[in-house]
Design a protein around this motif. Structure first.
Motif, mmCIF file in Angstrom:
data_model
loop_
_atom_site.group_PDB
_atom_site.id
_atom_site.type_symbol
_atom_site.label_atom_id
_atom_site.label_comp_id
_atom_site.label_asym_id
_atom_site.label_seq_id
_atom_site.Cartn_x
_atom_site.Cartn_y
_atom_site.Cartn_z
ATOM 1 N N ALA A 25 0.816 -1.453 -0.095
ATOM 2 C CA ALA A 25 0.002 0.004 0.035
ATOM 3 C C ALA A 25 0.911 1.226 -0.115
ATOM 4 O O ALA A 25 0.395 2.336 -0.285
ATOM 5 N N MET A 26 1.906 1.084 0.398
ATOM 6 C CA MET A 26 2.788 2.425 0.488
ATOM 7 C C MET A 26 3.341 2.680 -0.915
ATOM 8 O O MET A 26 3.511 2.043 -2.047
ATOM 9 N N PRO A 27 3.158 4.125 -1.349
ATOM 10 C CA PRO A 27 3.464 4.679 -2.549
ATOM 11 C C PRO A 27 5.017 4.377 -2.885
ATOM 12 O O PRO A 27 5.923 4.630 -2.089
ATOM 13 N N ARG A 28 5.127 3.983 -4.209
ATOM 14 C CA ARG A 28 6.594 3.856 -4.636
ATOM 15 C C ARG A 28 6.825 4.666 -5.931
ATOM 16 O O ARG A 28 6.054 4.830 -6.753
ATOM 17 N N THR A 29 8.122 5.170 -6.099
ATOM 18 C CA THR A 29 8.605 5.989 -7.390
ATOM 19 C C THR A 29 9.217 5.102 -8.122
ATOM 20 O O THR A 29 9.782 3.927 -7.851
ATOM 21 N N GLU A 30 9.304 5.351 -9.367
ATOM 22 C CA GLU A 30 10.071 4.439 -10.531
ATOM 23 C C GLU A 30 11.503 4.769 -10.190
ATOM 24 O O GLU A 30 12.311 3.830 -10.602
ATOM 25 N N HIS A 31 11.966 6.066 -9.773
ATOM 26 C CA HIS A 31 13.423 6.116 -9.555
ATOM 27 C C HIS A 31 13.445 7.115 -8.160
ATOM 28 O O HIS A 31 12.672 7.907 -7.790
ATOM 29 N N ARG A 32 14.667 7.433 -7.949
ATOM 30 C CA ARG A 32 15.107 8.296 -7.149
ATOM 31 C C ARG A 32 14.844 9.794 -7.524
ATOM 32 O O ARG A 32 15.194 10.146 -8.740
ATOM 33 N N PRO A 33 14.479 10.819 -6.466
ATOM 34 C CA PRO A 33 14.411 12.104 -7.062
ATOM 35 C C PRO A 33 15.836 12.671 -7.620
ATOM 36 O O PRO A 33 16.821 12.187 -6.965
ATOM 37 N N ASP A 34 15.737 13.582 -8.536
ATOM 38 C CA ASP A 34 17.013 14.216 -9.154
ATOM 39 C C ASP A 34 17.309 15.619 -8.346
ATOM 40 O O ASP A 34 16.476 15.875 -7.446
ATOM 41 N N LYS A 35 18.421 16.016 -8.634
ATOM 42 C CA LYS A 35 18.760 17.377 -7.813
ATOM 43 C C LYS A 35 17.641 18.418 -7.660
ATOM 44 O O LYS A 35 17.255 18.896 -6.875
ATOM 45 N N ARG A 36 16.736 18.672 -8.719
ATOM 46 C CA ARG A 36 15.948 19.614 -8.798
ATOM 47 C C ARG A 36 14.663 19.177 -8.074
ATOM 48 O O ARG A 36 14.281 19.998 -7.310
ATOM 49 N N GLN A 37 14.365 18.110 -8.200
ATOM 50 C CA GLN A 37 13.224 17.414 -7.350
ATOM 51 C C GLN A 37 13.361 17.450 -6.050
ATOM 52 O O GLN A 37 12.730 17.842 -5.094
ATOM 53 N N ARG A 38 14.835 17.139 -5.583
ATOM 54 C CA ARG A 38 15.204 17.345 -4.155
ATOM 55 C C ARG A 38 15.057 18.554 -3.464
ATOM 56 O O ARG A 38 14.723 18.911 -2.393
ATOM 57 N N ARG A 39 15.577 19.532 -4.293
ATOM 58 C CA ARG A 39 15.330 21.115 -3.927
ATOM 59 C C ARG A 39 13.879 21.430 -3.658
ATOM 60 O O ARG A 39 13.563 21.839 -2.839
ATOM 61 N N HIS A 40 13.015 20.849 -4.473
ATOM 62 C CA HIS A 40 11.627 21.080 -4.164
ATOM 63 C C HIS A 40 11.079 20.603 -3.071
ATOM 64 O O HIS A 40 10.364 21.026 -2.462
ATOM 65 N N ILE A 41 11.281 19.374 -2.860
ATOM 66 C CA ILE A 41 10.993 18.720 -1.825
ATOM 67 C C ILE A 41 11.695 19.316 -0.365
ATOM 68 O O ILE A 41 10.869 19.504 0.532
ATOM 69 N N ARG A 42 12.790 19.702 -0.211
ATOM 70 C CA ARG A 42 13.263 20.521 0.935
ATOM 71 C C ARG A 42 12.766 21.814 0.882
ATOM 72 O O ARG A 42 12.534 22.153 2.146
ATOM 73 N N ARG A 43 12.172 22.446 0.001
ATOM 74 C CA ARG A 43 11.656 23.869 0.046
ATOM 75 C C ARG A 43 10.477 23.516 0.552
ATOM 76 O O ARG A 43 9.847 24.348 1.536
ATOM 77 N N PHE A 44 9.661 22.400 -0.012
ATOM 78 C CA PHE A 44 8.256 22.183 0.569
ATOM 79 C C PHE A 44 8.218 21.935 1.971
ATOM 80 O O PHE A 44 7.412 22.079 2.755
ATOM 81 N N LEU A 45 9.366 21.026 2.663
ATOM 82 C CA LEU A 45 9.476 20.556 3.829
ATOM 83 C C LEU A 45 9.858 21.655 5.036
ATOM 84 O O LEU A 45 9.771 21.768 6.087
ATOM 85 N N GLY A 46 10.606 22.549 4.097
ATOM 86 C CA GLY A 46 10.714 23.885 4.997
ATOM 87 C C GLY A 46 12.263 23.793 5.529
ATOM 88 O O GLY A 46 12.615 24.327 6.701
ATOM 89 N N LYS A 47 13.081 22.874 4.884
ATOM 90 C CA LYS A 47 14.478 22.749 5.520
ATOM 91 C C LYS A 47 15.471 23.489 4.611
ATOM 92 O O LYS A 47 15.300 23.887 3.371
#
Length: 124
Positions: free
Chosen positions: A102-124
């Motif tokens: 039931a856990m969501p899975r992605t096809e691949h690891r996030p790239d550099k740009r996606q990691r930046r968006h994730i960090r910005r979203f999480l507020g880190k």
């Protein structure tokens, strides 16, 4: 005949070494007839053990002893797992498998740009 609990756990292949078996007994992961014991406790045929390893808890009844660590097929003859324990372990494993599915899975690891968006979203 009787045998120390740490040596029996090692011979029955519940733990890879006697030191790990003794550490588990000292840590309260192994109970004999519902009581916490020490590694030097001697086991008798018919004793009921509750062994906790990670997510898995087994209840077994001591049936025999072996001074040496033998192949797994022979080691399984040293104990008998209770039907309730086997059913509980199988149902727990099924629940973990369903939860993993039931856990969501992605096809691949996030790239550099996606990691930046994730960090910005999480507020880190």
């Amino acid at each position: 005949m009787s045998q120390r609990i740490d040596k029996w756990l090692w011979a029955a292949r519940f733990f890879k070494t006697r030191a790990l078996a003794a550490q588990a007994v000292n840590g309260g992961k192994v109970h004999v007839d519902g009581e916490r014991v020490k590694p030097a406790r001697t086991l008798q045929p018919g004793d009921r053990l509750r062994i906790t390893r990670g997510h898995e808890t087994r209840e077994v009844i001591v049936r025999g002893f072996n001074e040496q660590r033998r192949p797994a097929a022979e080691a399984q003859g040293l104990y008998e797992e209770t039907p309730e324990s086997r059913a509980r372990r199988e149902s727990d494993a099924e629940q973990r498998r369903l939860l993993r599915a039931a856990m969501p899975r992605t096809e691949h690891r996030p790239d550099k740009r996606q990691r930046r968006h994730i960090r910005r979203f999480l507020g880190k």
